[in-house]
Write a protein that holds these residues in place. Structure first.
Motif, PDB file in Angstrom:
ATOM      1  N   SER A 132      -4.743  -2.016 -13.693  1.00 46.13           N
ATOM      2  CA  SER A 132      -4.798  -1.466 -15.034  1.00 46.13           C
ATOM      3  C   SER A 132      -6.230  -1.174 -15.471  1.00 46.13           C
ATOM      4  O   SER A 132      -6.521  -0.106 -16.037  1.00 46.13           O
ATOM      5  CB  SER A 132      -4.143  -2.420 -16.031  1.00 46.13           C
ATOM      6  OG  SER A 132      -4.186  -1.880 -17.338  1.00 46.13           O
ATOM      7  N   ARG A 133      -7.148  -2.109 -15.201  1.00 43.65           N
ATOM      8  CA  ARG A 133      -8.545  -1.910 -15.608  1.00 43.65           C
ATOM      9  C   ARG A 133      -9.142  -0.665 -14.945  1.00 43.65           C
ATOM     10  O   ARG A 133      -9.936   0.056 -15.553  1.00 43.65           O
ATOM     11  CB  ARG A 133      -9.375  -3.130 -15.233  1.00 43.65           C
ATOM     12  CG  ARG A 133      -9.081  -4.370 -16.052  1.00 43.65           C
ATOM     13  CD  ARG A 133      -9.567  -4.222 -17.480  1.00 43.65           C
ATOM     14  NE  ARG A 133      -9.595  -5.518 -18.148  1.00 43.65           N
ATOM     15  CZ  ARG A 133      -9.430  -5.697 -19.437  1.00 43.65           C
ATOM     16  NH1 ARG A 133      -9.219  -4.648 -20.225  1.00 43.65           N
ATOM     17  NH2 ARG A 133      -9.468  -6.904 -19.970  1.00 43.65           N
ATOM     18  N   ASN A 134      -8.777  -0.421 -13.700  1.00 45.00           N
ATOM     19  CA  ASN A 134      -9.281   0.767 -13.022  1.00 45.00           C
ATOM     20  C   ASN A 134      -8.781   2.040 -13.703  1.00 45.00           C
ATOM     21  O   ASN A 134      -9.535   2.995 -13.893  1.00 45.00           O
ATOM     22  CB  ASN A 134      -8.881   0.750 -11.547  1.00 45.00           C
ATOM     23  CG  ASN A 134      -9.850  -0.010 -10.675  1.00 45.00           C
ATOM     24  OD1 ASN A 134     -10.747   0.567 -10.079  1.00 45.00           O
ATOM     25  ND2 ASN A 134      -9.686  -1.336 -10.618  1.00 45.00           N
ATOM     26  N   PHE A 135      -7.498   2.057 -14.072  1.00 43.94           N
ATOM     27  CA  PHE A 135      -6.977   3.210 -14.795  1.00 43.94           C
ATOM     28  C   PHE A 135      -7.673   3.353 -16.153  1.00 43.94           C
ATOM     29  O   PHE A 135      -8.004   4.469 -16.581  1.00 43.94           O
ATOM     30  CB  PHE A 135      -5.465   3.082 -15.001  1.00 43.94           C
ATOM     31  CG  PHE A 135      -4.650   3.591 -13.836  1.00 43.94           C
ATOM     32  CD1 PHE A 135      -4.634   4.942 -13.521  1.00 43.94           C
ATOM     33  CD2 PHE A 135      -3.891   2.723 -13.073  1.00 43.94           C
ATOM     34  CE1 PHE A 135      -3.878   5.424 -12.460  1.00 43.94           C
ATOM     35  CE2 PHE A 135      -3.135   3.189 -12.007  1.00 43.94           C
ATOM     36  CZ  PHE A 135      -3.126   4.544 -11.699  1.00 43.94           C
ATOM     37  N   GLU A 136      -7.893   2.247 -16.834  1.00 47.84           N
ATOM     38  CA  GLU A 136      -8.538   2.290 -18.144  1.00 47.84           C
ATOM     39  C   GLU A 136      -9.945   2.866 -18.034  1.00 47.84           C
ATOM     40  O   GLU A 136     -10.378   3.650 -18.888  1.00 47.84           O
ATOM     41  CB  GLU A 136      -8.565   0.887 -18.755  1.00 47.84           C
ATOM     42  CG  GLU A 136      -7.188   0.376 -19.155  1.00 47.84           C
ATOM     43  CD  GLU A 136      -7.191  -1.098 -19.517  1.00 47.84           C
ATOM     44  OE1 GLU A 136      -8.053  -1.493 -20.322  1.00 47.84           O
ATOM     45  OE2 GLU A 136      -6.329  -1.841 -18.987  1.00 47.84           O
ATOM     46  N   THR A 137     -10.664   2.480 -16.978  1.00 46.70           N
ATOM     47  CA  THR A 137     -12.005   3.017 -16.755  1.00 46.70           C
ATOM     48  C   THR A 137     -11.954   4.522 -16.532  1.00 46.70           C
ATOM     49  O   THR A 137     -12.770   5.283 -17.072  1.00 46.70           O
ATOM     50  CB  THR A 137     -12.656   2.329 -15.543  1.00 46.70           C
ATOM     51  OG1 THR A 137     -12.791   0.928 -15.812  1.00 46.70           O
ATOM     52  CG2 THR A 137     -14.029   2.917 -15.254  1.00 46.70           C
ATOM     53  N   GLN A 138     -10.983   4.970 -15.730  1.00 44.77           N
ATOM     54  CA  GLN A 138     -10.856   6.398 -15.460  1.00 44.77           C
ATOM     55  C   GLN A 138     -10.512   7.181 -16.715  1.00 44.77           C
ATOM     56  O   GLN A 138     -11.024   8.278 -16.942  1.00 44.77           O
ATOM     57  CB  GLN A 138      -9.794   6.636 -14.383  1.00 44.77           C
ATOM     58  CG  GLN A 138     -10.227   6.251 -12.989  1.00 44.77           C
ATOM     59  CD  GLN A 138     -11.468   7.015 -12.554  1.00 44.77           C
ATOM     60  OE1 GLN A 138     -12.556   6.444 -12.440  1.00 44.77           O
ATOM     61  NE2 GLN A 138     -11.331   8.312 -12.341  1.00 44.77           N
ATOM     62  N   LEU A 139      -9.621   6.631 -17.545  1.00 44.91           N
ATOM     63  CA  LEU A 139      -9.266   7.311 -18.792  1.00 44.91           C
ATOM     64  C   LEU A 139     -10.489   7.461 -19.690  1.00 44.91           C
ATOM     65  O   LEU A 139     -10.706   8.515 -20.300  1.00 44.91           O
ATOM     66  CB  LEU A 139      -8.166   6.549 -19.519  1.00 44.91           C
ATOM     67  CG  LEU A 139      -6.765   6.602 -18.891  1.00 44.91           C
ATOM     68  CD1 LEU A 139      -5.809   5.689 -19.643  1.00 44.91           C
ATOM     69  CD2 LEU A 139      -6.221   8.025 -18.884  1.00 44.91           C
ATOM     70  N   ALA A 140     -11.291   6.407 -19.778  1.00 49.25           N
ATOM     71  CA  ALA A 140     -12.509   6.464 -20.602  1.00 49.25           C
ATOM     72  C   ALA A 140     -13.471   7.527 -20.068  1.00 49.25           C
ATOM     73  O   ALA A 140     -14.054   8.303 -20.831  1.00 49.25           O
ATOM     74  CB  ALA A 140     -13.173   5.104 -20.647  1.00 49.25           C
ATOM     75  N   LYS A 141     -13.639   7.577 -18.733  1.00 51.10           N
ATOM     76  CA  LYS A 141     -14.533   8.574 -18.133  1.00 51.10           C
ATOM     77  C   LYS A 141     -14.025   9.993 -18.378  1.00 51.10           C
ATOM     78  O   LYS A 141     -14.812  10.934 -18.486  1.00 51.10           O
ATOM     79  CB  LYS A 141     -14.648   8.326 -16.623  1.00 51.10           C
ATOM     80  CG  LYS A 141     -15.471   7.110 -16.252  1.00 51.10           C
ATOM     81  CD  LYS A 141     -15.565   6.967 -14.747  1.00 51.10           C
ATOM     82  CE  LYS A 141     -16.430   5.771 -14.346  1.00 51.10           C
ATOM     83  NZ  LYS A 141     -16.497   5.616 -12.859  1.00 51.10           N
ATOM     84  N   ALA A 142     -12.697  10.134 -18.445  1.00 50.14           N
ATOM     85  CA  ALA A 142     -12.102  11.452 -18.667  1.00 50.14           C
ATOM     86  C   ALA A 142     -12.123  11.865 -20.134  1.00 50.14           C
ATOM     87  O   ALA A 142     -11.656  12.949 -20.483  1.00 50.14           O
ATOM     88  CB  ALA A 142     -10.661  11.474 -18.146  1.00 50.14           C
ATOM     89  N   GLY A 143     -12.642  10.989 -20.995  1.00 47.34           N
ATOM     90  CA  GLY A 143     -12.796  11.342 -22.401  1.00 47.34           C
ATOM     91  C   GLY A 143     -11.688  10.869 -23.324  1.00 47.34           C
ATOM     92  O   GLY A 143     -11.638  11.266 -24.488  1.00 47.34           O
ATOM     93  N   PHE A 144     -10.808   9.980 -22.836  1.00 48.52           N
ATOM     94  CA  PHE A 144      -9.721   9.478 -23.676  1.00 48.52           C
ATOM     95  C   PHE A 144     -10.213   8.305 -24.524  1.00 48.52           C
ATOM     96  O   PHE A 144     -10.829   7.364 -24.008  1.00 48.52           O
ATOM     97  CB  PHE A 144      -8.539   9.017 -22.818  1.00 48.52           C
ATOM     98  CG  PHE A 144      -7.754  10.139 -22.220  1.00 48.52           C
ATOM     99  CD1 PHE A 144      -6.665  10.678 -22.888  1.00 48.52           C
ATOM    100  CD2 PHE A 144      -8.099  10.671 -20.980  1.00 48.52           C
ATOM    101  CE1 PHE A 144      -5.928  11.720 -22.340  1.00 48.52           C
ATOM    102  CE2 PHE A 144      -7.376  11.714 -20.422  1.00 48.52           C
ATOM    103  CZ  PHE A 144      -6.284  12.241 -21.097  1.00 48.52           C
TER     104      PHE A 144
END
Length: 315
Positions: A100-112
């Motif tokens: 989950s943390r990895n997905f959360e990091t990716q979402l933040a990097k993608a601007g979410f």
């Protein structure tokens, strides 16, 4: 998968029944399902395989922007537009939190911007999972007693996009589902008989985007009927007219596979016109050209959507 308890059974019996349910054995799947790909900018946890993949050019999705209270949603959002649902399975090793943390990091990097990030009890337990709209088993599995959920939103170029990820576990495998809603109004894909006749007369062909199939299938969906009715109306108004029905795909997937899929889709349209509208079979010839005649760039989602079509072609 969300588990709904009958309202007539006392709560303790429901809990006992849920605890007694066996875990669903996972398959030995080692590669992604056909036609699947990661959502751009989000990706997947290392070592995962795609177990479910559903993309709708226009649909609705529910996302939770806040935890449940007393078993009820407090900020449920119904989003309409292009909806992407991707389910993953990761082999034993990582924890739910790590994935989950990895997905959360990716979402933040993608601007979410994060709307909600919660674990089982804080989210709202089993009632919360019943709102997730997970893909069916065995594509996706959600354990109502052990999961983590995150949802985010971004606005870019005036376009609003939502994304959510639910991560859970089945046996020792971690399961995850990414849901993305690109908010937008439905495109007018109806082409009536008059427009078809005009296109055939002026350019020799007309693209039809109101003919619908599920991903990687050649079975017509019920939503295709209005467009089929207009094709039948065109043919009825011009008894001497014969047409080619030509299937097209985007570039996703193998070349030979797409050629065959596009041909089968064209054949499905012809078969339905014969069966339901009594069109003489000799007036319909079919072909599939796969990705060979693009009208948009296969490097973009919008271009691929334009390339997935059925066309009527004048002989």
């Amino acid at each position: 998968m969300p588990m709904s308890a009958p309202q007539t059974i006392p709560g303790m019996l429901v809990l006992a029944a849920l605890l007694c349910l066996p875990a669903i054995p996972t398959s030995a799947q080692t590669r992604d399902v056909a036609g699947a790909r990661d959502y751009p900018g989000i990706g997947r946890f290392a070592g995962s395989v795609v177990t479910g993949y559903v993309v709708k050019d226009f649909d609705a999705a529910r996302m939770q922007a806040a935890s449940f209270r007393d078993g009820q949603p407090t900020d449920a959002r119904r989003l309409e537009g292009r909806i992407v649902r991707i389910a993953y399975r990761t082999s034993p090793g990582p924890s739910i939190l790590e994935v989950s943390r990895n997905f959360e990091t990716q979402l933040a990097k993608a601007g979410f911007e994060t709307l909600l990030a919660c674990d089982t009890d804080v989210c709202g337990g089993i009632p919360f999972t019943e709102s997730i709209e997970a893909l069916p088993m065995p594509q996706m599995w959600v354990d109502g007693f052990n999961y983590r959920y995150v949802a985010g939103r971004k606005v870019e170029g005036g376009r609003e996009t939502y994304a959510s990820v639910i991560v859970s576990q089945n046996n020792q495998d971690v399961t995850a589902q990414v849901t993305v809603a690109e908010v937008g109004a439905i495109a007018n894909k109806m082409v009536d008989a008059a427009a078809m006749a005009k296109g055939l007369g002026e350019t020799g062909h007309i693209a039809l985007y109101g003919v619908y199939f599920d991903t990687d299938k050649a079975v017509l969906k019920p939503e295709s009927r209005p467009t089929l009715e207009q094709i039948a109306k065109l043919l009825a108004s011009q008894p001497q007219l014969s047409v080619f029905i030509v299937g097209h795909t985007d570039s996703q997937g193998a070349y030979e596979y797409n050629l065959d899929l596009s041909k089968r889709r064209a054949e499905a349209v012809a078969a339905e016109l014969v069966k339901s509208f009594r069109i003489v079979p000799t007036r319909l010839r079919t072909a599939g050209v796969g990705l060979l005649a693009p009208v948009g760039s296969n490097a973009t989602d919008a271009g691929r959507a334009l390339n997935r079509r059925v066309e009527l072609v004048a002989p």
